[in-house]
Design a protein around this motif. Structure first.
Motif, mmCIF file in Angstrom:
data_model
loop_
_atom_site.group_PDB
_atom_site.id
_atom_site.type_symbol
_atom_site.label_atom_id
_atom_site.label_comp_id
_atom_site.label_asym_id
_atom_site.label_seq_id
_atom_site.Cartn_x
_atom_site.Cartn_y
_atom_site.Cartn_z
ATOM 1 N N TYR A 245 -19.932 31.327 25.903
ATOM 2 C CA TYR A 245 -19.204 31.118 27.172
ATOM 3 C C TYR A 245 -17.773 31.603 27.034
ATOM 4 C CZ TYR A 245 -23.185 28.227 28.318
ATOM 5 O OH TYR A 245 -24.455 27.790 28.552
ATOM 6 N N HIS A 246 -17.192 31.280 25.917
ATOM 7 C CA HIS A 246 -15.815 31.718 25.635
ATOM 8 C C HIS A 246 -15.772 33.257 25.667
ATOM 9 C CE1 HIS A 246 -12.281 31.458 22.512
ATOM 10 N NE2 HIS A 246 -11.845 31.788 23.706
ATOM 11 N N GLU A 247 -16.756 33.866 25.038
ATOM 12 C CA GLU A 247 -16.832 35.330 24.977
ATOM 13 C C GLU A 247 -16.914 35.938 26.385
ATOM 14 O OE1 GLU A 247 -19.901 36.649 22.364
ATOM 15 O OE2 GLU A 247 -19.476 38.759 22.717
ATOM 16 N N LYS A 248 -17.739 35.325 27.241
ATOM 17 C CA LYS A 248 -17.926 35.806 28.611
ATOM 18 C C LYS A 248 -16.593 35.767 29.370
ATOM 19 C CE LYS A 248 -22.220 35.325 31.025
ATOM 20 N NZ LYS A 248 -23.213 34.419 31.548
ATOM 21 N N ILE A 249 -15.902 34.665 29.242
ATOM 22 C CA ILE A 249 -14.622 34.505 29.946
ATOM 23 C C ILE A 249 -13.612 35.526 29.434
ATOM 24 C CG2 ILE A 249 -12.656 32.947 30.314
ATOM 25 C CD1 ILE A 249 -14.752 30.627 30.133
ATOM 26 N N LEU A 250 -13.563 35.688 28.119
ATOM 27 C CA LEU A 250 -12.595 36.628 27.531
ATOM 28 C C LEU A 250 -12.847 38.046 28.039
ATOM 29 C CD1 LEU A 250 -12.537 35.266 23.871
ATOM 30 C CD2 LEU A 250 -10.706 35.077 25.564
ATOM 31 N N ASN A 251 -14.114 38.427 28.157
ATOM 32 C CA ASN A 251 -14.430 39.765 28.677
ATOM 33 C C ASN A 251 -13.985 39.897 30.127
ATOM 34 O OD1 ASN A 251 -15.622 41.170 26.480
ATOM 35 N ND2 ASN A 251 -17.438 39.887 26.675
ATOM 36 N N VAL B 27 -13.956 41.594 21.941
ATOM 37 C CA VAL B 27 -14.177 40.179 21.643
ATOM 38 C C VAL B 27 -15.029 40.121 20.380
ATOM 39 C CG1 VAL B 27 -15.149 38.009 22.471
ATOM 40 C CG2 VAL B 27 -14.044 39.568 24.087
ATOM 41 N N VAL B 28 -14.554 39.373 19.402
ATOM 42 C CA VAL B 28 -15.315 39.263 18.164
ATOM 43 C C VAL B 28 -15.766 37.818 17.977
ATOM 44 C CG1 VAL B 28 -14.262 41.227 16.983
ATOM 45 C CG2 VAL B 28 -13.181 38.998 16.818
ATOM 46 N N HIS B 29 -16.866 37.707 17.280
ATOM 47 C CA HIS B 29 -17.464 36.393 17.055
ATOM 48 C C HIS B 29 -17.837 36.405 15.573
ATOM 49 C CE1 HIS B 29 -20.005 33.268 19.352
ATOM 50 N NE2 HIS B 29 -19.759 32.860 18.140
ATOM 51 N N PRO B 30 -16.819 36.239 14.697
ATOM 52 C CA PRO B 30 -17.001 36.551 13.278
ATOM 53 C C PRO B 30 -18.173 35.875 12.585
ATOM 54 C CG PRO B 30 -14.732 35.915 13.721
ATOM 55 C CD PRO B 30 -15.500 35.705 14.979
ATOM 56 N N GLU B 31 -18.369 34.573 12.841
ATOM 57 C CA GLU B 31 -19.452 33.881 12.133
ATOM 58 C C GLU B 31 -20.808 34.474 12.543
ATOM 59 O OE1 GLU B 31 -17.060 32.270 13.803
ATOM 60 O OE2 GLU B 31 -16.036 30.977 12.340
ATOM 61 N N ARG B 32 -20.998 34.677 13.866
ATOM 62 C CA ARG B 32 -22.276 35.197 14.340
ATOM 63 C C ARG B 32 -22.492 36.627 13.844
ATOM 64 N NH1 ARG B 32 -22.591 36.285 20.483
ATOM 65 N NH2 ARG B 32 -21.468 38.100 19.715
ATOM 66 N N ASP B 33 -21.435 37.475 13.993
ATOM 67 C CA ASP B 33 -21.558 38.883 13.610
ATOM 68 C C ASP B 33 -21.826 39.019 12.109
ATOM 69 O OD1 ASP B 33 -21.024 39.265 16.234
ATOM 70 O OD2 ASP B 33 -18.951 39.953 15.947
ATOM 71 N N MET B 34 -21.127 38.204 11.317
ATOM 72 C CA MET B 34 -21.318 38.278 9.865
ATOM 73 C C MET B 34 -22.712 37.785 9.486
ATOM 74 S SD MET B 34 -20.143 39.388 7.158
ATOM 75 C CE MET B 34 -18.447 39.774 7.424
ATOM 76 N N GLY B 35 -23.197 36.756 10.183
ATOM 77 C CA GLY B 35 -24.545 36.247 9.936
ATOM 78 C C GLY B 35 -25.578 37.349 10.176
ATOM 79 N N ILE C 247 -7.711 31.254 25.855
ATOM 80 C CA ILE C 247 -7.861 31.876 27.174
ATOM 81 C C ILE C 247 -6.490 32.107 27.823
ATOM 82 C CG2 ILE C 247 -8.730 31.473 29.527
ATOM 83 C CD1 ILE C 247 -11.168 30.104 28.202
ATOM 84 N N LEU C 248 -5.663 31.083 27.781
ATOM 85 C CA LEU C 248 -4.341 31.203 28.416
ATOM 86 C C LEU C 248 -3.505 32.301 27.738
ATOM 87 C CD1 LEU C 248 -2.439 30.227 30.541
ATOM 88 C CD2 LEU C 248 -1.888 28.240 29.134
#
Ligand code: ATP
Length: 140
Positions: free
Chosen positions: A104-110, A117-125, A82-83
């Motif tokens: 939550y991390h994704e929400k903050i990053l947006n 914002v990518v979420h590789p494990e979820r997207d690949m699943g 985040i920083l």
């Protein structure tokens, strides 16, 4: 014209991005605060440097402002991710792609200005699940 990228965090995800961009002939600045990781990428990326990306002065010194696209691939340390992203948006980096660890991390990053914002494990699943379904349909 060669495009310039920086990859921050050279774990499995960041390392693979760094390797692939370099293989495609892109200029890549590889950054990690772990010396061993940086050594692994000395012969792969255009430049590989040890730096803590939560330190704004270090990023400025590396000339990060001149880079077209920065990929933040710090996974476990959400605070550092985040920083780092805040620093990059403050510095006016146009394209910032960040790996999120959870929703939550994704929400903050947006919210703080990451472009992608990518979420590789979820997207690949998800992809693999769809591919399994379509392969099964073709099998019948
Ligand atoms: P992967 O699953 O892709 O291997 P991961 O989700 O386990 O990655 P981490 O191991 O937490 O991710 O972090 C990836 C890399 O980011 C590590 O090599 C780590 O040294 C680096 N890193 C963590 N914090 C910083 C920081 N503040 N500055 C630079 N690099 C960092």
């Amino acid at each position: 014209m060669k495009r310039e990228f920086a990859v921050i965090g050279l774990g499995r995800f960041g390392g693979s991005i760094c390797q692939e961009l370099s293989r495609e002939g892109m200029e890549v600045l590889a950054i990690d605060n772990d010396e061993d990781k940086v050594n692994e990428f000395k012969n792969i990326a255009s430049h590989a440097v040890i730096a803590d990306s939560t330190d704004e002065a270090s990023l400025k010194e590396l000339g990060i402002k001149n880079i077209d696209h920065v990929i933040v691939a710090i996974g476990d340390n959400i605070q550092a991710s985040i920083l780092t992203t805040v620093i990059l948006t403050d510095l006016g980096i146009k394209k910032i792609t960040v790996k999120a660890q959870n929703d939550y991390h994704e929400k903050i990053l947006n919210r703080i200005g990451a472009n992608t914002v990518v979420h590789p494990e979820r997207d690949m699943g998800k992809r693999i699940a769809h591919s399994i379904i379509s392969n099964n349909i073709l099998d019948y």
